[in-house]
Design an enzyme around this catalytic site. Structure first.
Site, PDB file in Angstrom:
ATOM      1  N   GLY A   1       0.827  -1.195   0.000  1.00  0.00           N
ATOM      2  CA  GLY A   1       0.000   0.000   0.000  1.00  0.00           C
ATOM      3  C   GLY A   1       0.866   1.251   0.000  1.00  0.00           C
ATOM      4  O   GLY A   1       1.972   1.266  -0.556  1.00  0.00           O
ATOM      5  N   SER A   2       0.389   2.282   0.659  1.00  0.00           N
ATOM      6  CA  SER A   2       1.078   3.570   0.608  1.00  0.00           C
ATOM      7  C   SER A   2       2.457   3.560   1.241  1.00  0.00           C
ATOM      8  O   SER A   2       3.247   4.471   1.012  1.00  0.00           O
ATOM      9  CB  SER A   2       0.238   4.634   1.314  1.00  0.00           C
ATOM     10  OG  SER A   2      -1.026   4.708   0.714  1.00  0.00           O
ATOM     11  N   THR A   3       2.760   2.568   2.058  1.00  0.00           N
ATOM     12  CA  THR A   3       4.093   2.528   2.655  1.00  0.00           C
ATOM     13  C   THR A   3       5.156   2.395   1.562  1.00  0.00           C
ATOM     14  O   THR A   3       6.308   2.721   1.772  1.00  0.00           O
ATOM     15  CB  THR A   3       4.240   1.341   3.635  1.00  0.00           C
ATOM     16  OG1 THR A   3       4.003   0.125   2.934  1.00  0.00           O
ATOM     17  CG2 THR A   3       3.272   1.455   4.793  1.00  0.00           C
TER      18      THR A   3
ATOM     19  N   LYS B   1       5.227   4.109  -1.090  1.00  0.00           N
ATOM     20  CA  LYS B   1       5.440   5.394  -1.758  1.00  0.00           C
ATOM     21  C   LYS B   1       6.827   5.956  -1.465  1.00  0.00           C
ATOM     22  O   LYS B   1       7.415   6.665  -2.281  1.00  0.00           O
ATOM     23  CB  LYS B   1       4.367   6.393  -1.316  1.00  0.00           C
ATOM     24  CG  LYS B   1       3.020   6.094  -1.947  1.00  0.00           C
ATOM     25  CD  LYS B   1       1.933   6.968  -1.366  1.00  0.00           C
ATOM     26  CE  LYS B   1       0.576   6.623  -1.978  1.00  0.00           C
ATOM     27  NZ  LYS B   1      -0.518   7.261  -1.215  1.00  0.00           N
TER      28      LYS B   1
END
Lengths: 369, 622
Positions: free
Chosen positions: B323-325, B327
């Protein structure tokens, strides 16, 4: 009954001494074995064996004192009595180790098959002396001797005690061959033996087949049926030349050896006394046997020769088969070592046999009136 | 009269020749026996005498005690404790079946029953006890002990078993033990394992089994033919296994366990300075004590059939989309490749179109113009769609791999998974289809094919926190003897350096700090008075669904389709000494489901540190 003075003069002291020495070695050996056998109830084995020996000595003197011609004359009667005893095993007998061999009376156990060995010799003697054929026996004239040996052989085999049955057959053939068999019959015996042997295989019990296979290759099943023979060979071999010493045999004292008080006594002896002890014992047996042959040869009549010969080969085969088995050169068969194995019947029967030997020996210079 | 005359006229001469032959035959027979005796006793004597010695001396094994497992402060995590077995000695019992019947009867009177059905081997020795029951309770011991007269031959054995003091709290780290299996015996490299040995089956118990096992001792005993012990000739004591000290902090582990109240997921606490794992918790879990003396089939199948996989060490073998981790890795790649500067502004109107596909930002109406800092703080999807599209999948994968994604971390416990970092080539091999540009867009916000284990994720963030060093995650601290002498030390292992300049690292970690401490930050749950935590939320889609629905109707989505909630953080900001990753399976949003758990753990960590310091100081004064 008038007792002849010559009987005492001609008493066979050498025979008596030989038998007594061998029996005492047997007692000593049993002492070594039975001081560890605490689980057997009652008196220690060597004490029991000593009592049997005393009974045997009494029987020996009795057998020596009655003229053997008299005994031979009633040969068939004696034979029939022991045959009856053999049959009664099935009625009264108690099974030990899966076979019925024992009779009990007055608290004593008795093995009629042991007695049979001796009475068969006497019965054979009676038949042969009464039907001597100079040109050798042929098949027809062998019918009755065959029956004399064959019937008890079969009964004993059914018990089942194949070893003793086989022993009786060997005894029979030894006597018959000694007397003489014509060539045709001999060939017939040989061929029928070769043909019958594989057939017998099917009638053997599993443990008996195992024993034969094990004899051919003892390491086949080292913890099963090969166990006896391997442990026996280890015991004998580990004795070395001088032995481990009296009461110091580890194989026997630690009970690795099976049946050490009966069929495997000699392993214990060889372990504790080594090659030296064993060979001395063997020489004594050889001396006894040669002495027996001498008695047979010097007998004044056929009956004496045959009885003496029969009893001598009886002892010979006992020693040869038993020691051969212990050394791993013959298959495991339950044949006791004469005078050494524990067992009342065997002891008494052998002593009686020796009594008969004395009998013949004492009367070697006497002619029938 | 005729017969008698026959006897009288008998002439022994006819037998003389036969007697001569006979005498020689007998002598030969005895010579034969004598020769065989000479062969056995003189020639083979030495050898057979050796055999007779072996015959009576046997070696009996004395099992060693297994080593203890301690936490970083020396607290015992796994101990040995006595357990009670009951056996029956046939020799003493005489009527074995009858005695067992009586025992069963005594049990029934007290509402208990014999758990095992006793099987008798055919060839058993009467003095060798037969096991009736293993690991029995004190109530049953009492029954046996108080009725010894009625139960001849029944004995109570005391056998050491493993005691996992923290039970299911540390199950996956410590593992469990069991009797060696046939397969394990075959694969034993040195061949020094025997049937009946107890070996580690999972976790630490398995990975350093060789240290824990110890050495069997032996007793030379003299035996008779039936194997009965007569005398002890010599004895070599067994050597207990070595004690193992772990990097795990039992208190912290407990804090993590208590903090994580969700159904399923994983927590790892790591020291960014050296890669030590301070805590590793998975839920649901199992009780390793169950395996001590053999688990029952019912319990075992219950564990295996549980859809939440209690046997799985999710921290090392659970694979989740980051997920966003993820990014941060995209941002690092973009900075290092020179595609952006921290000041590059990208306009987010809530959507991003590539080809015929439209990708949406989690914030429906967009973030407006965002720079890198804001994009990370507010976790703007559109910003990273743009970066991902510029970088391309293969370059991104190159960077991701330098962060340790897609390969095992090399942690000290078995069963670790590699995760997955896709490339164009991988997709072609795997699906025989070319890579789609749209897949790069999904990848840039940590969706699609990419899969990470929680351990890989926290290690990557630790590298961000510690100035770029990728450590091998470490559970083992040292091996000591029973008396405390050091047998082996395990030192931190630097595996590689991140391909990121110091300056860029600072930009990234500053943004992570902002994500927690800025007003619009997604990780607001971690905002402490000390304002020392930096972290990143993540929400990993399990299935792709229309993003409109997702926001409003989380509660209506079936459990197994709900998003995984992630949070990864480290503290303090200036000199990070603790990092935490939290993954809540199907927990929903990272900010709301995972971050509060991380908050409790960070609070717990610093509280613990505080109290320990006070105690330490107090102790010094005394």
């Amino acid at each position: 009954m008038k007792i002849d003075r010559r009987l005492f003069v001609n008493f066979d002291w050498i025979l008596l001494v030989l038998v007594l020495v061998i029996s005492c070695i047997g007692l000593l050996n049993l002492y070594s074995i039975s001081c560890t056998l605490t689980h057997i109830s009652g008196k220690p084995l060597y004490i029991k064996q000593f009592y049997w020996m005393l009974i045997g000595l009494a029987m020996m003197l009795a057998a020596a004192s009655i003229d053997y011609h008299f005994i031979v004359r009633y040969g068939y009667v004696i034979y029939c009595i022991s045959l009856l005893l053999l049959v009664s095993v099935f009625i009264q007998g108690t099974a030990t180790h899966g076979s019925q061999r024992w009779l009990f009376f007055w608290g004593l156990s008795f093995q009629p098959s042991e007695l049979m060995k001796l009475t068969a010799i006497i019965a054979l003697t009676k038949y042969i002396t009464e039907n001597k054929i100079n040109e050798g026996y042929h098949i027809k004239s062998l019918a009755i001797p065959l029956a004399i040996a064959g019937v008890p052989c079969l009964i004993i085999a059914i018990q089942p005690d194949l070893g003793t049955a086989l022993f009786l057959a060997i005894l029979f053939f030894s006597v018959i061959l000694f007397v003489g068999v014509n060539r045709k019959t001999l060939v017939m015996f040989a061929t029928s033996g070769i043909v019958l042997a594989p057939l017998c295989w099917f009638f053997l019990k599993d443990y008996q087949r195992e024993r034969i296979l094990t004899f051919l290759n003892p390491e086949r099943d080292p913890l099963g049926s090969g166990y006896h023979i391997i442990q026996s060979i280890i015991a004998v071999g580990s004795g070395g030349i001088f032995g481990k010493g009296f009461l110091k045999g580890t194989q026997s004292q630690l009970k690795f050896l099976p049946e050490q008080q009966t069929d495997f006594v000699f392993s214990v002896f060889a372990e504790e006394w080594g090659f030296l002890g064993a060979i001395i014992l063997m020489f004594m047996f050889l001396a006894l046997i040669l002495w027996g042959l001498k008695i047979a040869r010097n007998s004044k009549d056929l009956a004496g020769t045959l009885i003496a010969f029969g009893i001598t080969v009886f002892i010979f085969w006992g020693v040869f088969i038993n020691v051969g088995m212990i050394l791993g050169t013959l298959p495991v068969v339950g044949i006791p070592l004469p005078f050494l194995s524990y067992g009342g019947s065997s002891m008494v029967v052998l002593m009686t046999g020796v009594g008969l030997l004395m009998n013949v020996s004492m009367r070697r210079f006497m002619l029938q009136p | 009269m005729e017969k008698k005359s026959k006897l009288i006229t008998y002439d022994p001469g006819e037998f003389r020749r036969r007697f001569n032959v006979l005498i020689w035959l007998m002598i030969c027979a005895f010579a034969f026996l004598g020769t065989k005796m000479w062969y056995l006793q003189a020639i083979q004597g030495e050898k057979l005498s050796q055999r007779s010695m072996n015959n009576r001396i046997r070696l009996q094994e004395i099992k060693p005690l297994r080593g203890l497992i301690l936490d970083t402060n020396g607290r015992i995590l796994v101990d040995n404790q006595p357990s009670f077995d009951i056996s029956i000695v046939p020799e003493t019992a005489k009527d074995v079946k009858g005695v067992i019947k009586r025992l069963e009867h005594l049990y029934i009177e007290r509402d208990m029953k014999l758990t095992n059905t006793v099987t008798f081997e055919k060839k058993r020795k009467p003095f060798v006890p037969i096991k009736l029951e293993r690991n029995i309770g004190r109530d049953k011991v009492a029954v046996v002990e108080t009725n010894t007269l009625d139960l001849p031959g029944v004995i109570v054995d005391i056998v050491p078993v493993r005691k996992y003091i923290y039970g299911e709290i540390m199950a996956h780290v410590l593992g469990y033990v069991g009797e060696i299996s046939t397969l394990e015996l075959e694969r034993d490299p040195n061949g020094d394992r025997k049937r009946g040995d107890v070996v580690g089956k999972l976790g630490i118990e398995k990975s350093i089994n060789r240290y824990l096992m110890g050495k069997s001792g032996g007793e030379q005993i003299e035996v008779n033919v039936s194997g009965r012990k007569l005398d002890v000739l010599g004895k070599v004591e067994s050597v207990p296994g070595y004690n193992i000290m772990l990097t795990i902090d039992a208190d912290l582990q407990k804090i993590c366990w208590d903090a994580f109240q969700e159904k399923a997921g994983s927590v790892i606490v790591m020291d960014p300075r050296d890669g030590s794992i301070l805590a590793m918790v998975n839920k649901p879990s199992f009780d390793p004590n169950l395996f001590n003396r053999g688990i029952s089939d019912g319990e075992w199948s219950k564990l295996l059939s549980n859809p939440l996989c209690p046997m799985q060490n999710k921290a090392t073998s659970g694979q989740y989309p980051p997920g966003s981790t993820f990014k941060l890795i995209v941002a690092a790649a973009a900075l290092e490749e020179g595609l952006i500067t921290p000041d590059t502004l990208i306009y987010c109107d809530g959507t991003f179109t590539k080809g015929d596909r439209t990708f949406r930002c989690w914030k429906k109406h967009g973030h407006g113009g965002v720079d890198l800092y804001r994009a990370i703080v507010e976790s703007c999807d559109v910003y990273f769609y743009n970066l991902g599209a510029q970088i391309g999948v293969d370059t991104l994968a190159e960077y991701a791999k330098r962060f340790g994604f897609g390969s095992k971390t090399g942690i000290d416990i078995p069963g670790e998974k590699e995760g997955l970092m896709p490339t164009k080539k991988w997709k072609l091999n795997r699906f025989k289809e070319p890579w789609q540009v749209g897949e790069t867009i999904s990848l840039s916000i940590g969706q699609g094919f990419v899969m990470l284990t929680p351990l890989q994720l926290i290690r990557a963030y630790c590298a961000l926190a510690n100035g770029g060093v990728l450590y091998r995650p470490r559970l083992l601290k040292k091996v000591t003897t029973e008396k405390g002498q050091i047998v082996r030390m395990f030192h931190p292992e630097k595996l590689s350096l991140l391909p990121i300049s110091k300056k860029n690292l600072e930009i990234l970690t500053h943004a992570l700090w902002g994500a927690v401490n800025e007003d619009h930050g997604t990780g607001g749950a971690l905002r402490r008075n000390e304002s020392d935590v930096s972290g990143k939320t993540g929400t990993a889609q399990v299935i792709e669904m229309a993003q409109d629905e997702e926001d409003e109707n989380t509660k209506n989505v079936p459990y197994k389709y709900r998003d995984h909630a992630l949070f990864v953080c480290f503290a303090p900001h200036d000199n990070p000494e603790v990092a935490v990753v939290v993954i809540v399976e199907h927990g929903g949003h990272g900010g709301s489901a995972a971050a509060p758990i991380a908050r409790k753990i960070i609070d717990g960590y610093f509280d613990l540190k505080g109290t320990r310091n006070i105690l330490h100081v107090a102790e010094k004064r005394r």
